[in-house]
Scaffold this motif. Structure first.
Motif, short mmCIF file in Angstrom:
data_model
loop_
_atom_site.label_atom_id
_atom_site.label_comp_id
_atom_site.label_asym_id
_atom_site.label_seq_id
_atom_site.Cartn_x
_atom_site.Cartn_y
_atom_site.Cartn_z
N ASN A 24 0.90 -1.20 -0.05
CA ASN A 24 0.03 0.00 -0.02
C ASN A 24 0.82 1.26 0.06
OD1 ASN A 24 -2.47 -1.27 -0.01
ND2 ASN A 24 -2.16 -1.81 2.23
N GLY A 25 1.85 1.34 0.80
CA GLY A 25 2.67 2.32 0.80
C GLY A 25 3.40 2.65 -0.45
N LEU A 26 3.91 1.55 -1.11
CA LEU A 26 4.64 1.62 -2.47
C LEU A 26 3.61 2.06 -3.47
CD1 LEU A 26 7.15 1.53 -4.17
CD2 LEU A 26 6.50 -0.92 -4.61
N LEU A 27 2.45 1.39 -3.53
CA LEU A 27 1.58 2.06 -4.62
C LEU A 27 1.16 3.52 -4.49
CD1 LEU A 27 0.16 0.62 -7.14
CD2 LEU A 27 -1.61 -0.01 -5.84
N GLN A 28 0.91 3.94 -3.08
CA GLN A 28 0.64 5.39 -2.95
C GLN A 28 1.62 6.27 -3.51
OE1 GLN A 28 -0.12 6.30 1.10
NE2 GLN A 28 -0.59 8.39 0.65
N ARG A 29 2.74 5.87 -3.46
CA ARG A 29 3.89 6.67 -3.93
C ARG A 29 3.92 6.68 -5.62
NH1 ARG A 29 9.10 8.18 -2.34
NH2 ARG A 29 9.75 9.85 -4.00
N ILE A 30 3.87 5.61 -6.12
CA ILE A 30 3.34 5.31 -7.55
C ILE A 30 2.44 6.20 -8.01
CG2 ILE A 30 3.24 3.75 -9.35
CD1 ILE A 30 4.75 1.60 -7.80
N VAL A 31 1.28 6.12 -7.29
CA VAL A 31 0.04 6.89 -7.78
C VAL A 31 0.42 8.30 -7.73
CG1 VAL A 31 -2.16 7.45 -7.34
CG2 VAL A 31 -1.50 5.11 -7.33
N GLU A 32 0.94 8.80 -6.74
CA GLU A 32 1.48 10.13 -6.48
C GLU A 32 2.26 10.70 -7.64
OE1 GLU A 32 2.94 10.40 -2.52
OE2 GLU A 32 1.19 10.42 -1.57
N SER A 33 3.30 9.76 -7.91
CA SER A 33 4.19 10.28 -8.81
C SER A 33 3.45 10.19 -10.28
CB SER A 33 5.38 9.39 -8.90
OG SER A 33 5.98 9.46 -7.63
N ALA A 34 2.59 9.39 -10.43
CA ALA A 34 2.05 9.23 -11.86
C ALA A 34 1.17 10.16 -12.31
CB ALA A 34 1.17 7.86 -12.08
N LYS A 35 0.37 10.84 -11.00
CA LYS A 35 -0.67 11.97 -11.27
C LYS A 35 0.23 13.26 -11.50
CE LYS A 35 -4.43 10.60 -8.46
NZ LYS A 35 -5.21 10.52 -7.13
N ILE A 36 1.20 13.22 -10.90
CA ILE A 36 2.10 14.76 -11.07
C ILE A 36 2.67 14.78 -12.58
CG2 ILE A 36 4.30 15.74 -10.46
CD1 ILE A 36 4.07 14.89 -7.79
N LEU A 37 3.20 13.44 -13.01
CA LEU A 37 3.85 13.27 -14.37
C LEU A 37 2.41 13.60 -15.42
CD1 LEU A 37 6.02 10.47 -14.22
CD2 LEU A 37 6.90 12.73 -14.48
N ILE A 38 1.33 13.01 -15.19
CA ILE A 38 0.07 13.37 -16.07
C ILE A 38 -0.30 14.61 -15.92
CG2 ILE A 38 -2.17 12.65 -16.38
CD1 ILE A 38 -1.82 9.80 -15.03
N LEU A 79 -4.00 1.49 -9.79
CA LEU A 79 -3.37 2.60 -10.58
C LEU A 79 -4.60 3.01 -11.81
CD1 LEU A 79 -0.90 4.19 -10.76
CD2 LEU A 79 0.13 2.56 -12.21
N THR A 80 -5.19 2.01 -12.29
CA THR A 80 -6.33 2.65 -13.42
C THR A 80 -7.25 3.40 -12.89
OG1 THR A 80 -5.89 0.82 -14.85
CG2 THR A 80 -7.97 1.87 -15.10
#
Length: 371
Positions: free
Chosen positions: A99-113, A154-155
């Motif tokens: 959960n901690g890792l996926l939250q970090r990935i989601v945050e980074s992906a949203k910034i890039l998007i 992530l989707t």
């Protein structure tokens, strides 16, 4: 036509017509559609005295894909243009808590998007484990994850399609799409990915072979000896991974240099030392290459590929390990087998990141249709 532009561009309409045996008028119609969708653009070629020729090239101004390389130690997330060029990248330690890792990935992906104004079309994820292409179920033994909802979460968070695959499969796909011509033109090859574990991506007739439940290519756990320097992810000291992984090479180096106080050195530093001529580093890598060759010889005798590609950080040490690796294969192969090319990866330092990106781009090129 899009693939001709990708592989041969900049290329003229006339050259495309000759390559494809299409009428010039048909080529022009398709080119107009591809330009209208922002996939290709016109560039000026070199003049031979008159007006510079008009050539076609992929349009690479925008980021179109996000790749997530989920490694055991480090996770890398990056954007890529249509040609597979990395535009922006972020690295951070892999949190073993899902959960901690996926939250970090989601945050980074949203910034890039958000940064790219809606041009991102998909997200690709490579990970060190088994991925069932039918169900999306995953098993990552190094992180003790089983069937965690990576793609679904992530989707839901980004509203983008997410494609996920084993890291070796993804890297093999990247070799097909972004490797040097001598690799792209090979239709049957095996990519051996050497990291903390050892994985293989199998390509038959230009397609990645995943097998039942996505379990094809799990050769890292085949038995090749006893008393390896480290245990594999599931605790064995008899399998290929335990003899030929980065961890095995480091264990050999630490044993050789214990009196010198170099126990804390990492694999990348060890490779750099070997390239500079340090004896212990070269010895550890060559011994690892010998076991790597034993496993590769088994793959060659069982699957008869045209080529075997060695990828991962160890590929940087190719000048140090190639002779030992090839000699090990030659000794282990039964007489009468056809020779198989063995080469280092052409993807650079981040083959699994390129693999994650290719999961988006390869699908885009393969499925593109013109209405």
């Amino acid at each position: 036509m899009l693939n001709y532009v990708r592989e041969l561009g900049p290329i003229s309409r006339a050259e495309i017509a000759r390559e494809t045996a299409l009428q010039r008028s048909t080529v022009s119609l398709i080119v107009d559609d591809l330009r209208g969708e922002g996939l290709i653009e016109e560039v000026s070629g070199e003049s031979t005295g008159g007006r510079p020729p008009s050539l076609l090239s992929l349009r690479t101004a925008d980021a179109v894909a996000i790749g997530v390389d989920l490694g055991v130690v480090q996770t890398v997330i990056a954007t890529s243009d249509l040609a597979g060029r990395v535009l922006e990248q972020e690295d951070f330690p892999t949190n073993p808590d899902f959960n901690g890792l996926l939250q970090r990935i989601v945050e980074s992906a949203k910034i890039l998007i958000a940064k790219n104004g809606g041009t991102i079309e998909g997200i690709g994820i490579s990970l060190p484990g088994v991925v069932d292409p039918e169900t999306g179920n995953t098993y990552v033994p190094h992180l003790n994850w089983r069937n965690e909802p990576i793609a679904e979460t992530l989707t839901q968070a980004t509203s983008l399609p997410v494609t996920i695959d084993n890291d070796a499969n993804a890297a093999a796909l990247a070799e097909l799409w972004f490797g040097r011509p001598e690799i792209r033109e090979v239709r049957d090859f095996i990519l051996v990915l050497v990291e903390d574990g050892v994985g293989t991506g199998i390509v038959f007739d230009g397609q990645v072979y995943r097998g039942e439940g996505g379990t094809a290519g799990e050769f890292g756990h085949m038995t090749i000896g006893t008393g390896a320097p480290v245990a594999c992810a599931v605790g064995s000291t008899e399998c290929w991974e335990a003899f030929a992984s980065q961890r095995a090479a480091l264990a050999r180096y630490q044993k050789l240099t214990r009196s010198n106080g170099n126990n804390e050195i990492n694999f990348a530093k060890m490779v750099n030392l070997a390239l500079k001529g340090e004896r212990s580093a070269r010895t550890a890598l060559r011994e690892t290459a010998r076991y790597l060759g034993i496993g590769i010889s088994n793959l060659i005798q069982g699957l008869a590929p045209q080529a075997v590609i060695v990828a991962g950080p160890i590929a940087k040490a190719w000048p140090v390990i190639s002779d030992e690796l090839k000699a090990s294969v030659d000794v282990s192969i039964c007489r009468g087998f056809p020779s198989t090319r063995i080469m280092g990866s052409t993807l650079g330092a981040q083959p699994t990141l390129m693999g994650a990106i290719s999961l988006v781009l390869a699908s885009k090129f393969a499925s593109k249709t013109i209405a």
